[in-house]
Write a protein that holds these residues in place. Structure first.
Motif, mmCIF file in Angstrom:
data_model
loop_
_atom_site.group_PDB
_atom_site.id
_atom_site.type_symbol
_atom_site.label_atom_id
_atom_site.label_comp_id
_atom_site.label_asym_id
_atom_site.label_seq_id
_atom_site.Cartn_x
_atom_site.Cartn_y
_atom_site.Cartn_z
ATOM 1 N N ALA A 171 -16.273 2.786 -1.883
ATOM 2 C CA ALA A 171 -15.604 2.319 -3.089
ATOM 3 C C ALA A 171 -14.459 1.365 -2.712
ATOM 4 O O ALA A 171 -13.587 1.731 -1.919
ATOM 5 C CB ALA A 171 -15.064 3.497 -3.887
ATOM 6 N N PRO A 172 -14.435 0.153 -3.285
ATOM 7 C CA PRO A 172 -13.395 -0.816 -2.925
ATOM 8 C C PRO A 172 -12.104 -0.575 -3.707
ATOM 9 O O PRO A 172 -12.107 -0.017 -4.808
ATOM 10 C CB PRO A 172 -14.028 -2.154 -3.317
ATOM 11 C CG PRO A 172 -14.917 -1.815 -4.475
ATOM 12 C CD PRO A 172 -15.436 -0.430 -4.209
ATOM 13 N N SER A 173 -10.999 -1.001 -3.118
ATOM 14 C CA SER A 173 -9.705 -0.918 -3.791
ATOM 15 C C SER A 173 -8.787 -1.976 -3.208
ATOM 16 O O SER A 173 -9.065 -2.552 -2.158
ATOM 17 C CB SER A 173 -9.082 0.480 -3.623
ATOM 18 O OG SER A 173 -8.829 0.749 -2.247
ATOM 19 N N ARG A 174 -7.700 -2.247 -3.915
ATOM 20 C CA ARG A 174 -6.669 -3.151 -3.418
ATOM 21 C C ARG A 174 -5.443 -2.324 -3.090
ATOM 22 O O ARG A 174 -5.046 -1.436 -3.854
ATOM 23 C CB ARG A 174 -6.319 -4.218 -4.456
ATOM 24 C CG ARG A 174 -7.456 -5.174 -4.810
ATOM 25 C CD ARG A 174 -7.889 -6.025 -3.631
ATOM 26 N NE ARG A 174 -6.777 -6.788 -3.068
ATOM 27 C CZ ARG A 174 -6.869 -7.537 -1.968
ATOM 28 N NH1 ARG A 174 -8.020 -7.575 -1.291
ATOM 29 N NH2 ARG A 174 -5.833 -8.205 -1.513
ATOM 30 N N ARG A 175 -4.826 -2.603 -1.945
ATOM 31 C CA ARG A 175 -3.680 -1.830 -1.510
ATOM 32 C C ARG A 175 -2.463 -2.728 -1.271
ATOM 33 O O ARG A 175 -2.602 -3.871 -0.810
ATOM 34 C CB ARG A 175 -4.003 -1.060 -0.229
ATOM 35 C CG ARG A 175 -5.173 -0.082 -0.363
ATOM 36 C CD ARG A 175 -4.909 0.969 -1.434
ATOM 37 N NE ARG A 175 -6.015 1.901 -1.573
ATOM 38 C CZ ARG A 175 -6.048 3.110 -1.023
ATOM 39 N NH1 ARG A 175 -5.044 3.522 -0.294
ATOM 40 N NH2 ARG A 175 -7.093 3.886 -1.211
ATOM 41 N N HIS A 176 -1.313 -2.186 -1.599
ATOM 42 C CA HIS A 176 -0.032 -2.845 -1.344
ATOM 43 C C HIS A 176 0.803 -1.843 -0.559
ATOM 44 O O HIS A 176 1.119 -0.761 -1.061
ATOM 45 C CB HIS A 176 0.653 -3.216 -2.660
ATOM 46 C CG HIS A 176 1.920 -3.978 -2.492
ATOM 47 N ND1 HIS A 176 2.908 -4.022 -3.468
ATOM 48 C CD2 HIS A 176 2.378 -4.745 -1.466
ATOM 49 C CE1 HIS A 176 3.902 -4.781 -3.047
ATOM 50 N NE2 HIS A 176 3.602 -5.228 -1.833
ATOM 51 N N ALA A 177 1.112 -2.159 0.698
ATOM 52 C CA ALA A 177 1.679 -1.135 1.573
ATOM 53 C C ALA A 177 2.768 -1.695 2.478
ATOM 54 O O ALA A 177 2.861 -2.907 2.706
ATOM 55 C CB ALA A 177 0.579 -0.509 2.429
ATOM 56 N N GLU A 178 3.574 -0.752 2.968
ATOM 57 C CA GLU A 178 4.574 -1.070 3.988
ATOM 58 C C GLU A 178 4.048 -0.543 5.322
ATOM 59 O O GLU A 178 4.029 0.673 5.551
ATOM 60 C CB GLU A 178 5.917 -0.427 3.656
ATOM 61 C CG GLU A 178 6.577 -1.000 2.417
ATOM 62 C CD GLU A 178 7.968 -0.440 2.187
ATOM 63 O OE1 GLU A 178 8.349 0.532 2.895
ATOM 64 O OE2 GLU A 178 8.690 -0.963 1.316
ATOM 65 N N PRO A 179 3.583 -1.416 6.203
ATOM 66 C CA PRO A 179 2.990 -0.959 7.474
ATOM 67 C C PRO A 179 4.049 -0.422 8.425
ATOM 68 O O PRO A 179 5.167 -0.939 8.491
ATOM 69 C CB PRO A 179 2.335 -2.230 8.028
ATOM 70 C CG PRO A 179 3.147 -3.342 7.446
ATOM 71 C CD PRO A 179 3.584 -2.882 6.089
ATOM 72 N N TYR A 180 3.662 0.633 9.147
ATOM 73 C CA TYR A 180 4.601 1.248 10.103
ATOM 74 C C TYR A 180 4.121 1.078 11.535
ATOM 75 O O TYR A 180 4.813 0.499 12.361
ATOM 76 C CB TYR A 180 4.769 2.726 9.758
ATOM 77 C CG TYR A 180 5.721 3.464 10.673
ATOM 78 C CD1 TYR A 180 7.080 3.172 10.667
ATOM 79 C CD2 TYR A 180 5.261 4.447 11.554
ATOM 80 C CE1 TYR A 180 7.967 3.846 11.514
ATOM 81 C CE2 TYR A 180 6.130 5.130 12.387
ATOM 82 C CZ TYR A 180 7.481 4.823 12.366
ATOM 83 O OH TYR A 180 8.339 5.484 13.209
ATOM 84 N N ARG A 181 2.932 1.589 11.854
ATOM 85 C CA ARG A 181 2.385 1.461 13.202
ATOM 86 C C ARG A 181 0.859 1.407 13.131
ATOM 87 O O ARG A 181 0.238 1.912 12.198
ATOM 88 C CB ARG A 181 2.774 2.660 14.086
ATOM 89 C CG ARG A 181 4.224 2.717 14.496
ATOM 90 C CD ARG A 181 4.585 1.673 15.539
ATOM 91 N NE ARG A 181 5.931 1.891 16.024
ATOM 92 C CZ ARG A 181 7.042 1.430 15.428
ATOM 93 N NH1 ARG A 181 6.919 0.747 14.293
ATOM 94 N NH2 ARG A 181 8.214 1.667 15.934
ATOM 95 N N LEU A 196 2.536 1.745 -1.550
ATOM 96 C CA LEU A 196 3.510 1.548 -2.618
ATOM 97 C C LEU A 196 2.966 1.950 -3.980
ATOM 98 O O LEU A 196 3.721 2.435 -4.836
ATOM 99 C CB LEU A 196 3.961 0.085 -2.636
ATOM 100 C CG LEU A 196 4.777 -0.330 -1.404
ATOM 101 C CD1 LEU A 196 4.842 -1.846 -1.287
ATOM 102 C CD2 LEU A 196 6.181 0.253 -1.479
ATOM 103 N N ASP A 197 1.692 1.755 -4.220
ATOM 104 C CA ASP A 197 1.111 2.109 -5.518
ATOM 105 C C ASP A 197 0.969 3.618 -5.687
ATOM 106 O O ASP A 197 1.014 4.130 -6.806
ATOM 107 C CB ASP A 197 -0.256 1.441 -5.690
ATOM 108 C CG ASP A 197 -0.149 -0.084 -5.724
ATOM 109 O OD1 ASP A 197 0.848 -0.591 -6.279
ATOM 110 O OD2 ASP A 197 -1.053 -0.747 -5.189
ATOM 111 N N ARG A 198 0.787 4.345 -4.598
ATOM 112 C CA ARG A 198 0.610 5.791 -4.658
ATOM 113 C C ARG A 198 1.869 6.547 -4.252
ATOM 114 O O ARG A 198 1.887 7.782 -4.268
ATOM 115 C CB ARG A 198 -0.577 6.203 -3.781
ATOM 116 C CG ARG A 198 -1.904 5.710 -4.348
ATOM 117 C CD ARG A 198 -2.965 5.577 -3.287
ATOM 118 N NE ARG A 198 -4.235 5.090 -3.845
ATOM 119 C CZ ARG A 198 -4.469 3.815 -4.146
ATOM 120 N NH1 ARG A 198 -3.523 2.897 -3.937
ATOM 121 N NH2 ARG A 198 -5.618 3.436 -4.658
ATOM 122 N N ALA A 199 2.895 5.799 -3.838
ATOM 123 C CA ALA A 199 4.187 6.389 -3.481
ATOM 124 C C ALA A 199 4.037 7.518 -2.459
ATOM 125 O O ALA A 199 4.615 8.598 -2.605
ATOM 126 C CB ALA A 199 4.921 6.889 -4.727
#
Length: 334
Positions: A171-181, A196-199
């Protein structure tokens, strides 16, 4: 295979195995005609590669031994791909391979142009290794080096990133995230990032990431995952860190055999001795954990949790009692 440079590189790889290969065999492996193979052999000779040809009805080709070889030229993506592979090997658990990979990576970095050296450096600084084998892994997935370097750059710059992501079911999705490692584990790559969208913190398989794009927005400076060690965070994700019970078990079999017996996603395996390994796993139900371990068909010892050990004692007693009471044939009248 219509890409001539790629085909020449594949042909060179086939010839470097040391054994003689017929023109027909090479044509089948490359997906071209024998005539194209002959032209490609001439191209390699023109570049300075000493390709010998055997005369006869079943003649073949091989690289001449003991001859100085010309340098292998790599394009940008090939150079980064090799650096990615060397970095993964350098973080491995096999000492000789790891040490050799570190030396090779250092030599490669010395000759890389600045634009590529920066990408490779970002990968090194953003990646930590996870020691052990993920269960049920099968064949390692193909990860685009461009995706890895883009994610590594985002981690290094502490910059938010947007990307497409495919779940385990596709299932495809779009993600907006703060990468760590980035975490390298058993030829697989994982991104630890704050979604960020799922906190919440998430682990993303890098081979399922598509089109990562740096946004220019900075990450929250003090945001850190629940487990500060990114490799430990991935290990906990693999071993069901949200499960009610987390188990630590010694399996008295080889690492290879345990990997083959355990289904994908069961947990993380670490070698102990040539004939034993440590399994980190988890589950919400004690009976499910107990039966899963019992059905492996190998001797094992549970070290934690205490609840699982107590359950196994009780279950073992009931099974032994049932075995003693069992009769063959069944009592008359049944």
């Amino acid at each position: 295979m219509s890409d001539t440079p790629a085909r020449l590189l594949k042909l060179l790889t086939l010839l470097q195995t040391g054994r003689e290969r017929t023109g027909t065999e090479l044509a089948e492996r490359l997906g071209v005609s024998p005539r194209t193979v002959r032209r490609d052999i001439d191209r390699l000779r023109g570049l300075g590669y000493p390709v010998d040809a055997a005369i006869g009805a079943v003649g073949g080709y091989r690289l001449a031994s003991g001859t100085a070889m010309p340098p292998l030229l790599l394009d940008d993506e090939e150079a980064v791909a090799i650096a990615v592979g060397l970095h993964a090997a350098a973080g491995g658990t096999v000492a000789d391979v790891a040490e050799t990979s570190v030396r090779a990576l250092a030599k490669l970095e010395q000759v890389l142009p600045a634009r590529l050296r920066d990408r490779v450096t970002a990968l090194q600084e953003a990646t930590v290794p996870l020691y052990g084998l993920l269960t049920g892994g099968g064949e390692a997935p193909v990860t685009d080096p461009a995706v890895l370097t883009a994610l590594a750059t985002a981690c290094r710059r502490r910059e938010r990133v947007r990307f497409g992501y495919a779940a385990a079911d596709g299932a495809p999705s779009r993600r907006h995230a703060e990468p760590y490692r980035l975490v390298s584990a058993d030829q697989r790559w994982y991104l630890v990032a704050y979604d960020l969208d799922r906190a919440d913190w998430r682990t993303f398989r890098a081979d399922r990431v598509d089109g990562p794009r740096l946004t220019g927005a900075r990450c929250v400076p003090d945001r850190r995952p629940p487990t500060p060690d990114a490799a430990a965070f991935v290990a906990e994700s693999v071993t069901s860190h949200r499960a009610r019970h987390r188990a630590l078990v010694t399996l008295h079999t080889t690492l290879e055999d345990a990997t083959a017996r355990l289904p994908a996603g069961t947990g993380l395996l670490e070698p102990l001795t040539p004939d034993s390994c440590l399994l980190r796993t988890g589950g919400d139900a004690l009976d499910w954990l107990a039966f899963r371990l019992g059905l492996l068909g190998v001797p094992f010892e549970v070290h934690e949790p205490p609840e699982l050990i107590a359950y196994l004692h009780d279950l073992g007693g009931r099974l032994m009692d049932a075995a003693r009471r069992s009769t063959t044939p069944p009592p008359s009248g049944l």
